[in-house]
Motif scaffolding. Structure first.
Motif, PDB file in Angstrom:
ATOM      1  N   LYS A 143     -64.706  55.567 -22.550  1.00 19.81           N
ATOM      2  CA  LYS A 143     -64.878  54.715 -22.871  1.00 19.81           C
ATOM      3  C   LYS A 143     -63.420  55.404 -23.617  1.00 19.81           C
ATOM      4  O   LYS A 143     -62.296  56.045 -22.884  1.00 19.81           O
ATOM      5  N   ALA A 144     -62.779  55.447 -24.746  1.00 18.96           N
ATOM      6  CA  ALA A 144     -61.566  55.351 -25.444  1.00 18.96           C
ATOM      7  C   ALA A 144     -61.294  57.056 -25.556  1.00 18.96           C
ATOM      8  O   ALA A 144     -60.042  57.758 -25.252  1.00 18.96           O
ATOM      9  N   GLU A 145     -62.976  57.685 -25.189  1.00 20.96           N
ATOM     10  CA  GLU A 145     -63.290  58.922 -25.753  1.00 20.96           C
ATOM     11  C   GLU A 145     -62.875  59.631 -23.998  1.00 20.96           C
ATOM     12  O   GLU A 145     -62.564  60.574 -23.742  1.00 20.96           O
ATOM     13  N   GLY A 146     -62.907  59.274 -23.423  1.00 23.42           N
ATOM     14  CA  GLY A 146     -62.866  59.151 -21.990  1.00 23.42           C
ATOM     15  C   GLY A 146     -61.168  59.656 -21.907  1.00 23.42           C
ATOM     16  O   GLY A 146     -60.509  60.263 -20.760  1.00 23.42           O
ATOM     17  N   LEU A 150     -58.691  62.932 -20.759  1.00 22.36           N
ATOM     18  CA  LEU A 150     -57.850  62.700 -19.457  1.00 22.36           C
ATOM     19  C   LEU A 150     -56.268  62.862 -19.818  1.00 22.36           C
ATOM     20  O   LEU A 150     -55.647  64.068 -19.451  1.00 22.36           O
ATOM     21  N   LEU A 151     -55.628  62.708 -20.768  1.00 28.48           N
ATOM     22  CA  LEU A 151     -54.680  62.983 -21.730  1.00 28.48           C
ATOM     23  C   LEU A 151     -54.906  65.188 -22.627  1.00 28.48           C
ATOM     24  O   LEU A 151     -53.762  65.346 -22.170  1.00 28.48           O
ATOM     25  N   GLU A 152     -55.561  65.221 -22.336  1.00 33.15           N
ATOM     26  CA  GLU A 152     -55.619  66.746 -22.829  1.00 33.15           C
ATOM     27  C   GLU A 152     -55.814  67.261 -21.528  1.00 33.15           C
ATOM     28  O   GLU A 152     -54.890  68.579 -21.782  1.00 33.15           O
ATOM     29  N   GLU A 164     -58.879  53.540 -14.328  1.00 35.47           N
ATOM     30  CA  GLU A 164     -58.761  52.602 -14.295  1.00 35.47           C
ATOM     31  C   GLU A 164     -58.985  51.385 -15.504  1.00 35.47           C
ATOM     32  O   GLU A 164     -59.565  52.017 -16.623  1.00 35.47           O
ATOM     33  N   ILE A 165     -58.834  49.500 -16.265  1.00 35.88           N
ATOM     34  CA  ILE A 165     -58.691  49.078 -17.154  1.00 35.88           C
ATOM     35  C   ILE A 165     -59.176  48.348 -16.412  1.00 35.88           C
ATOM     36  O   ILE A 165     -59.095  47.553 -15.531  1.00 35.88           O
ATOM     37  N   LEU A 166     -60.031  47.973 -17.526  1.00 37.59           N
ATOM     38  CA  LEU A 166     -61.447  46.547 -17.252  1.00 37.59           C
ATOM     39  C   LEU A 166     -61.062  45.426 -17.976  1.00 37.59           C
ATOM     40  O   LEU A 166     -61.602  43.798 -17.153  1.00 37.59           O
ATOM     41  N   ASN A 167     -60.195  45.599 -19.270  1.00 38.02           N
ATOM     42  CA  ASN A 167     -59.815  44.512 -19.903  1.00 38.02           C
ATOM     43  C   ASN A 167     -58.388  44.576 -20.443  1.00 38.02           C
ATOM     44  O   ASN A 167     -58.012  45.186 -21.000  1.00 38.02           O
ATOM     45  N   ILE A 168     -57.993  43.829 -20.484  1.00 43.20           N
ATOM     46  CA  ILE A 168     -56.708  43.816 -20.910  1.00 43.20           C
ATOM     47  C   ILE A 168     -56.884  43.686 -22.350  1.00 43.20           C
ATOM     48  O   ILE A 168     -55.261  44.481 -22.839  1.00 43.20           O
ATOM     49  N   ASN A 169     -57.242  43.672 -23.450  1.00 45.09           N
ATOM     50  CA  ASN A 169     -58.109  43.956 -25.016  1.00 45.09           C
ATOM     51  C   ASN A 169     -57.297  45.476 -25.018  1.00 45.09           C
ATOM     52  O   ASN A 169     -57.668  46.002 -26.086  1.00 45.09           O
ATOM     53  N   ASP A 172     -53.624  48.838 -25.362  1.00 43.04           N
ATOM     54  CA  ASP A 172     -53.304  49.562 -26.503  1.00 43.04           C
ATOM     55  C   ASP A 172     -53.560  51.559 -25.906  1.00 43.04           C
ATOM     56  O   ASP A 172     -52.939  51.943 -26.569  1.00 43.04           O
ATOM     57  N   LEU A 173     -55.057  51.503 -25.858  1.00 45.05           N
ATOM     58  CA  LEU A 173     -55.426  52.696 -25.196  1.00 45.05           C
ATOM     59  C   LEU A 173     -54.504  53.271 -24.778  1.00 45.05           C
ATOM     60  O   LEU A 173     -54.586  54.535 -23.568  1.00 45.05           O
ATOM     61  N   PHE A 174     -54.062  52.504 -23.288  1.00 40.78           N
ATOM     62  CA  PHE A 174     -53.435  53.217 -22.157  1.00 40.78           C
ATOM     63  C   PHE A 174     -51.913  53.776 -22.330  1.00 40.78           C
ATOM     64  O   PHE A 174     -51.420  53.669 -21.610  1.00 40.78           O
ATOM     65  N   GLU A 175     -51.781  53.370 -23.896  1.00 34.41           N
ATOM     66  CA  GLU A 175     -50.159  53.406 -23.964  1.00 34.41           C
ATOM     67  C   GLU A 175     -50.031  55.186 -23.366  1.00 34.41           C
ATOM     68  O   GLU A 175     -48.280  55.056 -22.548  1.00 34.41           O
ATOM     69  N   ASP A 176     -50.237  55.873 -22.942  1.00 28.64           N
ATOM     70  CA  ASP A 176     -49.875  57.442 -22.851  1.00 28.64           C
ATOM     71  C   ASP A 176     -50.818  57.624 -21.517  1.00 28.64           C
ATOM     72  O   ASP A 176     -50.535  58.681 -20.395  1.00 28.64           O
ATOM     73  N   VAL A 177     -50.931  56.814 -20.831  1.00 26.35           N
ATOM     74  CA  VAL A 177     -51.422  56.493 -19.151  1.00 26.35           C
ATOM     75  C   VAL A 177     -50.838  56.447 -18.509  1.00 26.35           C
ATOM     76  O   VAL A 177     -49.942  55.543 -18.540  1.00 26.35           O
ATOM     77  N   ASP A 178     -50.836  57.228 -17.726  1.00 25.75           N
ATOM     78  CA  ASP A 178     -49.430  57.361 -16.342  1.00 25.75           C
ATOM     79  C   ASP A 178     -49.163  55.532 -15.167  1.00 25.75           C
ATOM     80  O   ASP A 178     -48.055  55.483 -14.922  1.00 25.75           O
ATOM     81  N   ILE A 179     -50.354  55.525 -15.466  1.00 25.29           N
ATOM     82  CA  ILE A 179     -50.868  54.676 -13.339  1.00 25.29           C
ATOM     83  C   ILE A 179     -51.871  53.960 -14.591  1.00 25.29           C
ATOM     84  O   ILE A 179     -52.766  54.705 -13.978  1.00 25.29           O
ATOM     85  N   ILE A 180     -51.582  52.621 -15.004  1.00 22.66           N
ATOM     86  CA  ILE A 180     -53.008  51.900 -14.663  1.00 22.66           C
ATOM     87  C   ILE A 180     -53.238  51.678 -13.072  1.00 22.66           C
ATOM     88  O   ILE A 180     -52.639  50.770 -12.778  1.00 22.66           O
ATOM     89  N   GLN A 181     -54.842  51.407 -13.389  1.00 23.18           N
ATOM     90  CA  GLN A 181     -56.125  51.038 -12.190  1.00 23.18           C
ATOM     91  C   GLN A 181     -56.467  49.898 -11.876  1.00 23.18           C
ATOM     92  O   GLN A 181     -56.601  49.507 -13.146  1.00 23.18           O
TER      93      GLN A 181
END
Length: 334
Positions: A143-146, A150-152, A164-169, A172-181
């Motif tokens: 989850k968030a640790e993962g 990835l960012l590291e 991959e995102i599972l829940n729109i809630n 916020d955790l995907f702010e620095d992710v480049d592509i959301i699956q």
């Protein structure tokens, strides 16, 4: 409906036409091509007199579109869309290899895999932080640790990351992710798609387990209707009566989708076959049939993987696949 504007038409006249169309309660999508401009009309076009518009000096032709997907339609946007992620491009002749583990398991694991796939030519790093699993007792991801891991890996390798995102809630955790699956199980999670349409990040949209190409394009349309037009389509196999493979990879979908839409199309040979031994031949076939990229699972120790080890390549196997794919691309591009 689309209106094709003659090359060299005065900008003022084109803008006047667009303004008039909008007063009729119809939304407008403008695509500027190399040789002409296309105005796409979205909504109830019954009020628009096609013959009247076609008679205008600046209009070359007016065509009606019967397909329900509009923004994703190649008729609206004849030229290929190119998705640019930090300088890495997908589409329009740009082939992108996306590789990494099914699940992020540890710092050591993700850093080792990231560096190895980059050396072999991968341009983006994939890795699951949130994992949708058939069994509630299977590993569900860090989850968030993962995402933090990835960012590291991104900081270490400078590779854009896909997860991959599972829940729109969790957005916020995907702010620095480049592509959301968006995974296969969420392809028709329309509330999620609508929210992702409000974001500014590219979306990698996987085809559902038993969904048609039309349904895939309609899901893309949900995102695009919200304002986000940076969509990458992914063929990852569909469920059929065949039992020897995990899914049935539909490579005919690649040229068909490229005819129907301007969006990039990538292939996931790992999930579609479920067997590491089939990843190479399917990767070569995907490159040969015109895919814009590949999404391949790689693990430094597949036998001990917490998720989908049977379909994961070792770094050495991925290196072999990448070299072979490049040879196919050289032949295809002539």
């Amino acid at each position: 409906m689309i209106i094709v504007i003659k090359q060299g038409s005065p900008e003022k006249q084109v803008n006047n036409l667009i303004s008039w169309i909008e007063t009729q309660g119809v939304r407008v999508h403008v695509s500027h091509g190399e040789y002409n401009t296309i105005i796409g009309l979205i909504g109830d076009t019954a009020k628009i007199d096609a013959d009247l518009v076609e008679g205008l000096e600046i209009v070359e032709t007016v065509k009606k579109i019967s397909e329900p997907f509009k923004k994703a339609n190649r008729k609206f946007h004849p030229e290929d869309t190119v998705i640019d992620v930090g300088g890495v491009k997908i589409g329009g002749g740009n082939f992108c290899m996306i590789a990494g583990p099914c699940s992020v398991e540890s710092e050591e694991q993700i850093l080792e895999i990231a560096s190895s796939v980059k050396r072999s030519g991968a341009l983006m790093l994939r890795g699951g932080a949130f994992k949708p699993r058939t069994s509630p007792y299977d590993f569900q991801g860090l989850k968030a640790e993962g995402i933090d891991l990835l960012l590291e890996a991104k900081r270490e390798t400078k590779m854009p990351i896909v997860t991959e995102i599972l829940n729109i809630n969790h957005l916020d955790l995907f702010e620095d992710v480049d592509i959301i699956q968006v995974g296969a199980r969420n392809m028709q999670n329309f509330e999620l798609l609508k929210e992702l349409g409000k974001t500014k990040k590219p979306i990698l949209l996987k085809r559902g387990l038993a969904n048609t190409m039309k349904e895939l394009l309609m899901s893309a349309e949900y995102i695009m209707a919200g304002g986000n037009e940076d969509i990458i389509l992914c063929e990852r196999g569909i469920r059929t009566f065949e039992t020897f493979t995990r899914n049935t990879i539909d490579l005919s979908a690649v040229p068909m989708l490229k005819e129907l839409t301007h969006l990039p199309v990538v292939v996931d040979p790992s999930h579609s076959t479920g067997m590491s031994k089939l990843v190479k031949p399917m990767s070569l076939a995907a490159a040969a049939c015109g895919a814009d990229g590949l999404m391949i699972e790689v693990h430094n120790n597949p036998a001990r993987a917490l998720c989908d080890g049977a379909q994961s390549l070792t770094p050495a196997q991925f290196d072999d696949v990448a070299k072979s794919v490049n040879k196919v691309l050289e032949v295809v591009k002539g």
